[in-house]
Design a protein around this motif. Structure first.
Motif, PDB file in Angstrom:
ATOM      1  N   ALA A  20       0.845  -1.117   0.094  1.00 52.46           N
ATOM      2  CA  ALA A  20       0.028   0.042   0.000  1.00 52.46           C
ATOM      3  C   ALA A  20       0.874   1.411   0.128  1.00 52.46           C
ATOM      4  N   ALA A  21       1.721   1.433   0.995  1.00 46.68           N
ATOM      5  CA  ALA A  21       2.841   2.529   0.968  1.00 46.68           C
ATOM      6  C   ALA A  21       3.613   2.661  -0.435  1.00 46.68           C
ATOM      7  N   LEU A  22       3.743   1.727  -1.286  1.00 47.05           N
ATOM      8  CA  LEU A  22       4.564   1.800  -2.446  1.00 47.05           C
ATOM      9  C   LEU A  22       3.754   2.230  -3.659  1.00 47.05           C
ATOM     10  N   LEU A  23       2.662   2.095  -3.751  1.00 51.13           N
ATOM     11  CA  LEU A  23       1.732   2.217  -4.974  1.00 51.13           C
ATOM     12  C   LEU A  23       1.764   3.603  -5.395  1.00 51.13           C
ATOM     13  N   MET A  45      -3.543  -3.454 -12.310  1.00 49.94           N
ATOM     14  CA  MET A  45      -2.947  -3.729 -10.913  1.00 49.94           C
ATOM     15  C   MET A  45      -3.911  -5.048 -10.381  1.00 49.94           C
ATOM     16  N   VAL A  46      -3.445  -6.131 -10.177  1.00 54.13           N
ATOM     17  CA  VAL A  46      -4.051  -7.173  -9.727  1.00 54.13           C
ATOM     18  C   VAL A  46      -3.721  -7.286  -8.062  1.00 54.13           C
ATOM     19  N   ASP A  47      -4.851  -6.904  -7.255  1.00 50.25           N
ATOM     20  CA  ASP A  47      -4.564  -7.299  -5.780  1.00 50.25           C
ATOM     21  C   ASP A  47      -4.926  -8.720  -5.435  1.00 50.25           C
ATOM     22  N   ALA A  56      -7.888  -0.464  -1.047  1.00 55.75           N
ATOM     23  CA  ALA A  56      -8.217   1.071  -0.918  1.00 55.75           C
ATOM     24  C   ALA A  56      -7.317   2.012  -1.793  1.00 55.75           C
ATOM     25  N   VAL A  57      -6.002   1.894  -1.769  1.00 55.36           N
ATOM     26  CA  VAL A  57      -5.195   2.811  -2.391  1.00 55.36           C
ATOM     27  C   VAL A  57      -5.376   2.526  -4.046  1.00 55.36           C
ATOM     28  N   ARG A  62      -7.172   4.626  -9.269  1.00 57.69           N
ATOM     29  CA  ARG A  62      -7.898   4.342 -10.255  1.00 57.69           C
ATOM     30  C   ARG A  62      -8.964   5.677 -10.181  1.00 57.69           C
ATOM     31  N   ALA A  63      -9.288   6.058  -9.226  1.00 56.94           N
ATOM     32  CA  ALA A  63     -10.285   7.298  -9.340  1.00 56.94           C
ATOM     33  C   ALA A  63      -9.347   8.566 -10.045  1.00 56.94           C
ATOM     34  N   ALA A  64      -8.388   8.844  -9.664  1.00 59.24           N
ATOM     35  CA  ALA A  64      -7.465   9.607 -10.170  1.00 59.24           C
ATOM     36  C   ALA A  64      -7.205   9.636 -11.639  1.00 59.24           C
TER      37      ALA A  64
END
Length: 306
Positions: A20-23, A45-47, A56-57, A62-64
């Motif tokens: 999460a911190a790197l994404l 991106m495959v979680d 969540a990140v 994706r929204a941006a």
């Protein structure tokens, strides 16, 4: 997962797990590199059922930017399965795979694409100075050796998860619908060796903590190659059984010879018990290997029926 309005020319597949911190940094660097290609692109991106806030990140990213597409797996399947899942959704004529830990710098992508555009079906990043622990490096060397022995990898060819693939190569890879994915093995079986090339790439230190690839995961991935793409364990047990049979005949001849020529009966209950236990253990081990093959066949057929 909706597709971007413009059909992509370049697709990048990234398996995501505990990052999460790197994404945000990863996506920013990928966006900068891909925008420089002046071609429409998509980022898949495959979680892989990450236990942290990775999904969540990803939703925020994706929204941006609608060019970022996200897939969430229901449970953890591992890097190989997550990557193959992303390849199934990749629509670009040129498809790249890259890990999410930033050890493979996104800035090296243009070099892979440049080589791919020379007419190769696959271009694989060759890491000359790996920034991993000794056990991880040992596992990588073992995987390279197995690939050479099992699926005919050329001695000079280096395998890694940092790849650029042609559309034709991806279409062949995604035909696999089994339960035990090993992408390098599938690639070597699908693409002629002459159509695969290496490009030397930089390897940076991992960011955001230690590797999520445990010894257990390395062994599991190696088992996909060893069991699903070779008969080595079965042939080893066949050879071992043949050797034990010869030794048993020699021992039997020795026993008969002592009785006939020297009149000495063979003594030693402890030695007999050890022999029985040893042979029984080998039989159980052989049955276990056969059972592993049968179990995987059942898994493969079950996946195919779904």
């Amino acid at each position: 997962m909706s597709r971007p309005a413009q059909a992509p020319s370049i697709s990048v597949v990234v398996p995501v797990f505990r990052s999460a911190a790197l994404l945000p940094s990863l996506v920013q660097r990928l966006r900068s590199v891909l925008d420089g290609q002046v071609r429409p692109w998509e980022l898949i991106m495959v979680d892989d059922a990450s236990p942290d806030d990775s999904y969540a990140v990803l939703r925020q990213l994706r929204a941006a930017d609608p060019r970022v597409r996200i897939i969430q797996l229901a449970r953890n399947h591992g890097q190989q399965h997550a990557t193959l899942c992303g390849l199934n959704f990749a629509g670009g004529m040129e498809v790249l795979t890259i890990d999410n830990d930033l050890q493979n710098p996104p800035e090296e992508i243009p070099r892979l694409l440049e080589k791919l555009r020379e007419g190769y079906s696959a271009v694989i990043g060759r890491i000359t100075d790996k920034r991993h622990g000794w056990w991880r490096n040992a596992g990588t060397r073992a995987n390279q050796y197995l690939a050479q022995r099992i699926i005919g990898k050329a001695p000079g060819l280096y395998l890694s998860s940092f790849r650029a693939l042609s559309r034709a190569a991806v279409d062949r890879l995604v035909r696999y619908k089994g339960a035990h994915t090993h992408i390098s093995a599938l690639l070597l079986k699908s693409v002629p060796a002459s159509a695969i090339a290496n490009v030397d790439v930089r390897h940076d230190a991992r960011q955001g903590g230690g590797s999520t690839y445990s010894v257990r995961k390395l062994l599991k991935t190696a088992s996909f190659l060893l069991v699903n793409h070779s008969y080595i364990p079965l042939r080893f047990m066949t050879g071992w059984g043949f050797i034990l049979s010869l030794l048993s005949l020699v021992f039997a001849a020795w026993v008969v010879g002592r009785v006939l020529f020297f009149g000495h009966a063979v003594q030693g209950w402890p030695s007999l018990a050890v022999l029985v236990a040893f042979l029984s253990g080998n039989i159980l081990m052989a049955l276990g290997i056969v059972g592993e093959y049968l179990g995987r066949l059942v898994e493969e057929s079950s996946v195919g029926e779904q």
